[in-house]
Design a protein around this motif. Structure first.
Motif, short mmCIF file in Angstrom:
data_model
loop_
_atom_site.label_atom_id
_atom_site.label_comp_id
_atom_site.label_asym_id
_atom_site.label_seq_id
_atom_site.Cartn_x
_atom_site.Cartn_y
_atom_site.Cartn_z
N LEU A 172 -1.33 -11.27 2.92
CA LEU A 172 -1.15 -11.27 1.46
C LEU A 172 -2.17 -10.42 0.73
O LEU A 172 -1.85 -9.81 -0.30
CB LEU A 172 -1.12 -12.69 0.93
CG LEU A 172 -2.37 -13.57 0.96
CD1 LEU A 172 -3.20 -13.44 -0.31
CD2 LEU A 172 -1.96 -15.02 1.14
N LEU A 173 -3.41 -10.31 1.23
CA LEU A 173 -4.40 -9.49 0.52
C LEU A 173 -4.07 -8.01 0.63
O LEU A 173 -4.17 -7.26 -0.35
CB LEU A 173 -5.81 -9.78 1.05
CG LEU A 173 -6.30 -11.21 0.88
CD1 LEU A 173 -7.73 -11.35 1.38
CD2 LEU A 173 -6.22 -11.65 -0.58
N GLY A 174 -3.66 -7.58 1.83
CA GLY A 174 -3.24 -6.19 1.98
C GLY A 174 -2.00 -5.89 1.17
O GLY A 174 -1.88 -4.81 0.56
N LEU A 175 -1.08 -6.85 1.13
CA LEU A 175 0.14 -6.67 0.34
C LEU A 175 -0.17 -6.59 -1.14
O LEU A 175 0.43 -5.81 -1.88
CB LEU A 175 1.12 -7.80 0.62
CG LEU A 175 2.39 -7.80 -0.24
CD1 LEU A 175 3.18 -6.52 -0.04
CD2 LEU A 175 3.25 -9.02 0.07
N ALA A 176 -1.13 -7.41 -1.61
CA ALA A 176 -1.50 -7.37 -3.02
C ALA A 176 -1.90 -5.96 -3.43
O ALA A 176 -1.45 -5.44 -4.46
CB ALA A 176 -2.65 -8.34 -3.29
N ALA A 177 -2.74 -5.33 -2.63
CA ALA A 177 -3.19 -3.98 -2.97
C ALA A 177 -2.05 -2.97 -2.88
O ALA A 177 -1.91 -2.10 -3.75
CB ALA A 177 -4.33 -3.57 -2.04
N GLY A 178 -1.22 -3.07 -1.86
CA GLY A 178 -0.10 -2.15 -1.73
C GLY A 178 0.90 -2.30 -2.86
O GLY A 178 1.49 -1.32 -3.32
N THR A 179 1.07 -3.53 -3.36
CA THR A 179 2.03 -3.77 -4.42
C THR A 179 1.61 -3.13 -5.73
O THR A 179 2.45 -2.84 -6.59
CB THR A 179 2.26 -5.28 -4.61
OG1 THR A 179 2.73 -5.83 -3.37
CG2 THR A 179 3.28 -5.57 -5.69
N VAL A 180 0.31 -2.89 -5.92
CA VAL A 180 -0.13 -2.17 -7.11
C VAL A 180 0.59 -0.83 -7.22
O VAL A 180 0.98 -0.39 -8.30
CB VAL A 180 -1.66 -1.97 -7.08
CG1 VAL A 180 -2.13 -1.18 -8.30
CG2 VAL A 180 -2.38 -3.32 -7.02
N VAL A 181 0.81 -0.19 -6.07
CA VAL A 181 1.55 1.08 -6.03
C VAL A 181 3.05 0.84 -6.00
O VAL A 181 3.82 1.47 -6.74
CB VAL A 181 1.13 1.90 -4.80
CG1 VAL A 181 2.01 3.13 -4.63
CG2 VAL A 181 -0.33 2.31 -4.91
N LEU A 182 3.50 -0.08 -5.16
CA LEU A 182 4.94 -0.29 -4.98
C LEU A 182 5.61 -0.74 -6.26
O LEU A 182 6.74 -0.34 -6.55
CB LEU A 182 5.17 -1.30 -3.86
CG LEU A 182 4.77 -0.82 -2.46
CD1 LEU A 182 4.84 -1.97 -1.46
CD2 LEU A 182 5.65 0.33 -2.01
N ALA A 232 1.41 -11.66 -8.07
CA ALA A 232 2.57 -12.07 -8.87
C ALA A 232 3.65 -11.00 -8.80
O ALA A 232 4.84 -11.30 -8.66
CB ALA A 232 2.15 -12.33 -10.31
N ARG A 233 3.25 -9.74 -8.90
CA ARG A 233 4.22 -8.64 -8.79
C ARG A 233 4.87 -8.63 -7.41
O ARG A 233 6.06 -8.34 -7.28
CB ARG A 233 3.54 -7.31 -9.07
CG ARG A 233 2.99 -7.18 -10.49
CD ARG A 233 2.33 -5.82 -10.70
NE ARG A 233 1.49 -5.81 -11.87
CZ ARG A 233 1.91 -5.66 -13.12
NH1 ARG A 233 3.21 -5.52 -13.34
NH2 ARG A 233 1.07 -5.66 -14.13
N ALA A 234 4.10 -8.95 -6.38
CA ALA A 234 4.67 -9.01 -5.03
C ALA A 234 5.72 -10.10 -4.95
O ALA A 234 6.77 -9.92 -4.31
CB ALA A 234 3.57 -9.24 -4.00
N GLU A 235 5.47 -11.25 -5.57
CA GLU A 235 6.47 -12.31 -5.58
C GLU A 235 7.73 -11.86 -6.31
O GLU A 235 8.85 -12.17 -5.89
CB GLU A 235 5.90 -13.57 -6.25
CG GLU A 235 4.78 -14.25 -5.48
CD GLU A 235 5.25 -14.91 -4.20
OE1 GLU A 235 6.47 -15.11 -4.04
OE2 GLU A 235 4.39 -15.25 -3.36
#
Length: 411
Positions: free
Chosen positions: A388-398, A208-211
């Motif tokens: 999307l799964l890799g992005l989900a984890a990266g977005t936790v930081v971003l 959701a944060r990535a969106e």
């Protein structure tokens, strides 16, 4: 190279805290404006954010000192009137965010840049490994990727995303029933191995944060968003006014046991008709094997069969799309969001039938929702694709970087 500033050991005076918070909030607004519109002139940023030109100029200097933005060559003004302006843009050459996503069958390890683009990713099957072994392998892989692919870039941090319930304060996976994890100190275990702090979040909330940051519908999603994830786990995330809701115990969005599935399917909880037990990837693989579509229960084999044009495999995905449509209709009526984004394997992994599946989903929403007047404009698939799964984890930081950009040390 920018580094995360150490936490304060004593509280600053109240007036200092207010000033710092306001400055940090303004810096966040500027960085997000540049993400949305860059390359962009400082004068445009001032208009968009409501900040003074002097404040924008000062904070752009602070962001540039942290290698988050950069100036581009001057552009001549329109009609050659006035002075040339110097646009600013994200500096996506200087940083990476490390990400680890723990799914049921495998772990995805990835590096992302400041725009949320996945630069490299690797998938590690779990086999019968326990949590310590899974996290050890992920840490080793991430450490190798950082050595091989950073090329002088700074590391913004490490994010861990997974299903189930997580404690974002302690970094523990409180429970993940499909993995059999309970009270696993995942954040601490990874931090000890990597020598870096690790932030932990539920995968649906991370997506959701990535969106909200990177999605093509982010301007609408920042008003209100429901994110519906259908994989081996089925859960949701809710956001209003750009804030993702956790709820007490971070339990918001646990929809696995909504009674929306097939009434004959028994759930491990003891009841029948639970949503996750009916539409999860695991359930799909078992149903495909029982129907003779694949030789053994396997969602990956079912995807391959659907891509090869097997009508029986396609029909299983159509059936799932209709049940997912029921869940979407319920969430739409409950929350009435501006946007509902769906992540579902057929939509992501079987592009040949994705339009048909989306039409099935929309038809179910149109038939069942009392508030959604235009399902095609409101219910949309994720556009992040296989990353999307890799992005989900990266977005936790971003997400933390965009929220608190001045938390990075200046070079």
């Amino acid at each position: 190279m920018p580094t995360l500033l150490p936490p304060e050991t004593t509280a600053p005076p109240a007036d200092t805290l207010v000033t710092t918070d306001r400055r940090g909030t303004n810096a966040s607004a500027i960085l997000r404006s540049i993400l949305d519109e860059g390359p962009v002139a400082r004068s445009t940023i001032a208009r968009r954010t409501g900040l003074s030109a002097a404040a924008v100029s000062r904070l752009c200097q602070d962001l540039a000192a942290r290698d988050l933005i950069r100036e581009l060559p001057a552009r001549a003004p329109r009609a050659n009137l006035g002075r040339p302006h110097v646009p600013v843009d994200l500096d996506d050459r200087r940083h990476v965010a490390g990400g680890i996503h723990v799914a049921v069958p495998h772990t995805t390890v990835a590096l992302s840049d400041l725009r949320g683009r996945v630069l490299v990713r690797e998938v590690l099957p779990h086999g019968d490994a326990g949590p310590e072994r899974i996290l050890d392998r992920a840490a080793d892989t991430l450490d190798r990727l950082l050595r091989e692919h950073t090329a002088g870039r700074g590391v913004l941090g490490i994010g861990l995303a997974t299903g189930g319930r997580v404690d974002t304060t302690t970094g523990d996976v409180v429970w993940h029933n499909l993995l059999g994890w309970r009270d696993v100190p995942a954040g601490r275990l990874l931090a000890d191995r990597l020598g870096r702090p690790v932030r932990v979040e539920n995968h649906s909330r991370a997506l959701a944060r990535a969106e909200l940051l990177f999605g093509p519908l982010r301007h609408r999603a920042r008003r209100s968003l429901v994110h519906l994830f259908v994989g081996n786990m089925v859960d949701a995330a809710l956001s209003t006014a750009g804030t993702v809701h956790h709820g007490p115990g971070s339990a918001a969005g646990e929809i696995a046991h909504l009674p929306l599935g097939e009434s004959t399917v028994r759930c491990p909880c003891g009841r029948t008709g639970c949503l996750q037990a009916s539409v999860s990837d695991r359930a799909m693989g078992e149903r495909a094997a029982a129907a003779g579509v694949v030789p053994v229960p396997s969602f990956d084999a079912l995807v391959a069969a659907a891509r090869a044009g097997d009508d029986r495999a396609v029909d299983l995905f159509r059936q799932r799309a209709r049940v997912v449509g029921r869940a979407a209709a319920l969430l739409l009526d409950l929350v009435n969001p501006d946007v509902l984004v769906v992540v579902e394997g057929g939509l992501v992994l079987v592009p040949e039938i994705a339009p048909m599946l989306l039409a099935e989903l929309h038809a179910e929403v149109a038939d069942r929702s009392q508030v959604c007047v235009d399902p095609a404009a409101t219910v949309l698939p994720s556009t992040f694709g296989p990353d999307l799964l890799g992005l989900a984890a990266g977005t936790v930081v971003l997400d933390d970087v965009y929220s608190h950009p001045l938390g990075l040390g200046a070079t």
